[in-house]
Design a protein around this motif. Structure first.
Motif, PDB file in Angstrom:
ATOM      1  N   GLU A  20       0.821  -1.199   0.000  1.00  0.00           N
ATOM      2  CA  GLU A  20       0.000   0.000   0.000  1.00  0.00           C
ATOM      3  C   GLU A  20       0.857   1.252   0.000  1.00  0.00           C
ATOM      4  OE1 GLU A  20      -3.076   0.130   2.898  1.00  0.00           O
ATOM      5  OE2 GLU A  20      -3.416  -2.009   2.754  1.00  0.00           O
ATOM      6  N   LEU A  22       1.803   5.115   1.051  1.00  0.00           N
ATOM      7  CA  LEU A  22       1.797   5.891   2.282  1.00  0.00           C
ATOM      8  C   LEU A  22       0.660   6.899   2.217  1.00  0.00           C
ATOM      9  CD1 LEU A  22       3.304   6.646   4.923  1.00  0.00           C
ATOM     10  CD2 LEU A  22       4.674   8.215   3.545  1.00  0.00           C
ATOM     11  N   THR A  23      -0.144   6.986   3.265  1.00  0.00           N
ATOM     12  CA  THR A  23      -1.240   7.947   3.339  1.00  0.00           C
ATOM     13  C   THR A  23      -0.848   9.084   4.261  1.00  0.00           C
ATOM     14  OG1 THR A  23      -2.871   6.203   2.981  1.00  0.00           O
ATOM     15  CG2 THR A  23      -3.675   8.259   3.924  1.00  0.00           C
ATOM     16  N   CYS A  24      -1.012  10.309   3.779  1.00  0.00           N
ATOM     17  CA  CYS A  24      -0.625  11.493   4.546  1.00  0.00           C
ATOM     18  C   CYS A  24      -1.795  12.460   4.666  1.00  0.00           C
ATOM     19  CB  CYS A  24       0.521  12.236   3.854  1.00  0.00           C
ATOM     20  SG  CYS A  24       2.012  11.272   3.631  1.00  0.00           S
ATOM     21  N   LYS A  40      -6.941  13.787   3.019  1.00  0.00           N
ATOM     22  CA  LYS A  40      -5.951  12.721   3.100  1.00  0.00           C
ATOM     23  C   LYS A  40      -5.550  12.370   1.671  1.00  0.00           C
ATOM     24  CE  LYS A  40      -7.513  10.705   7.443  1.00  0.00           C
ATOM     25  NZ  LYS A  40      -8.336  11.813   7.860  1.00  0.00           N
ATOM     26  N   ASP A  42      -2.842   9.770  -0.868  1.00  0.00           N
ATOM     27  CA  ASP A  42      -1.933   8.636  -0.996  1.00  0.00           C
ATOM     28  C   ASP A  42      -0.721   9.105  -1.779  1.00  0.00           C
ATOM     29  OD1 ASP A  42      -3.567   6.821   0.369  1.00  0.00           O
ATOM     30  OD2 ASP A  42      -4.700   6.378  -1.452  1.00  0.00           O
ATOM     31  N   CYS A  50       5.670  11.731   4.378  1.00  0.00           N
ATOM     32  CA  CYS A  50       4.670  12.728   4.741  1.00  0.00           C
ATOM     33  C   CYS A  50       5.450  13.920   5.291  1.00  0.00           C
ATOM     34  CB  CYS A  50       3.753  12.212   5.851  1.00  0.00           C
ATOM     35  SG  CYS A  50       2.701  10.822   5.395  1.00  0.00           S
ATOM     36  N   CYS A  70       2.600  15.090   0.810  1.00  0.00           N
ATOM     37  CA  CYS A  70       3.640  14.129   0.446  1.00  0.00           C
ATOM     38  C   CYS A  70       4.815  14.873  -0.161  1.00  0.00           C
ATOM     39  CB  CYS A  70       3.106  13.146  -0.595  1.00  0.00           C
ATOM     40  SG  CYS A  70       1.651  12.212  -0.093  1.00  0.00           S
ATOM     41  N   THR A  95       5.223   7.150   8.344  1.00  0.00           N
ATOM     42  CA  THR A  95       4.112   6.262   8.682  1.00  0.00           C
ATOM     43  C   THR A  95       2.796   6.942   8.329  1.00  0.00           C
ATOM     44  OG1 THR A  95       4.057   7.074  10.958  1.00  0.00           O
ATOM     45  CG2 THR A  95       5.383   5.107  10.535  1.00  0.00           C
ATOM     46  N   ASP A  96       1.765   6.145   8.106  1.00  0.00           N
ATOM     47  CA  ASP A  96       0.461   6.693   7.708  1.00  0.00           C
ATOM     48  C   ASP A  96      -0.030   7.761   8.676  1.00  0.00           C
ATOM     49  OD1 ASP A  96       0.262   5.178   5.408  1.00  0.00           O
ATOM     50  OD2 ASP A  96      -0.942   3.599   6.337  1.00  0.00           O
ATOM     51  N   LEU A  97      -0.441   8.892   8.111  1.00  0.00           N
ATOM     52  CA  LEU A  97      -1.072  10.012   8.824  1.00  0.00           C
ATOM     53  C   LEU A  97      -0.225  10.555   9.976  1.00  0.00           C
ATOM     54  CD1 LEU A  97      -4.699   8.577   8.860  1.00  0.00           C
ATOM     55  CD2 LEU A  97      -3.679  10.128   7.181  1.00  0.00           C
ATOM     56  N   CYS A  98       1.099  10.480   9.832  1.00  0.00           N
ATOM     57  CA  CYS A  98       2.003  10.938  10.892  1.00  0.00           C
ATOM     58  C   CYS A  98       2.190  12.449  10.905  1.00  0.00           C
ATOM     59  CB  CYS A  98       3.359  10.256  10.759  1.00  0.00           C
ATOM     60  SG  CYS A  98       4.164  10.531   9.155  1.00  0.00           S
TER      61      CYS A  98
END
Length: 126
Positions: A20, A22-24, A40, A42, A50, A70, A95-98
Motif C-alpha cells: 500500500e 503511504l497515506t498522509c 488525506k 496517498d 509525509c 507528500c 508512517t500513515d497520517l504521521c
C-alpha cells in the motif's frame, strides 16, 4: 531449479507492487497553525515521506503559513518573496497520517486573502 528462482523473483516483485501507498494528511494552506482545507492523500513514488512545513517571514513572526502532504524533499529552506525574507522548516515522517493536520472554518474574505498569499508562497516552497 531455474523455475523456482523465477517464481521467487516474481513473488518479491509482486510483494512490492501490491504494498500500500503511504497515506498522509494534506493541507494546501494553513494560517496561524490551522489548516483551511484538509484532506488525506496517498503518496506516489518518489514522494515517500509525509511532511508538514511552516514558513515564517522575517519581518513578522506573527505572519506564518503552513502546508502538509507528500514530499521527496525534507530539507529546510530560506529565501525572499517580494523583498521579505522567509524560512521554511519541514518535519518529515514515514508512517500513515504521521503529519497531523487540523481544519478550521474561516470567513470567505479570510479564505480569499489567504489563497492569494498561498499562491505566491506555493510557487516558492514546492
Amino acid at each position: 531449479m531455474m523455475n523456482r528462482i523465477m517464481l521467487g523473483v516474481i513473488a518479491v516483485i509482486g510483494f512490492f507492487t501490491l504494498s500500500e501507498a503511504l497515506t498522509c494528511n494534506s493541507c494546501k494552506v494553513g494560517v496561524l497553525g490551522k489548516c483551511l482545507l484538509s484532506s488525506k492523500v496517498d503518496c506516489t513514488t518518489p514522494m515517500n515521506n509525509c511532511f508538514s512545513a511552516k514558513a515564517e517571514f522575517n519581518v513578522s513572526e506573527f505572519l506564518s503559513l503552513s502546508t502538509s502532504g507528500c514530499t521527496s524533499d525534507c530539507n529546510n529552506t530560506s529565501g525572499t518573496i517580494l523583498g521579505a525574507g522567509y524560512t521554511v522548516t519541514k518535519f518529515c515522517c514515514t508512517t500513515d497520517l504521521c503529519n497531523g493536520a487540523s481544519a478550521v472554518q474561516l470567513s470567505m474574505a479570510g479564505v480569499l486573502s489567504t489563497a492569494l498569499l498561498a499562491s505566491i508562497w506555493s510557487s516558492y516552497i514546492l
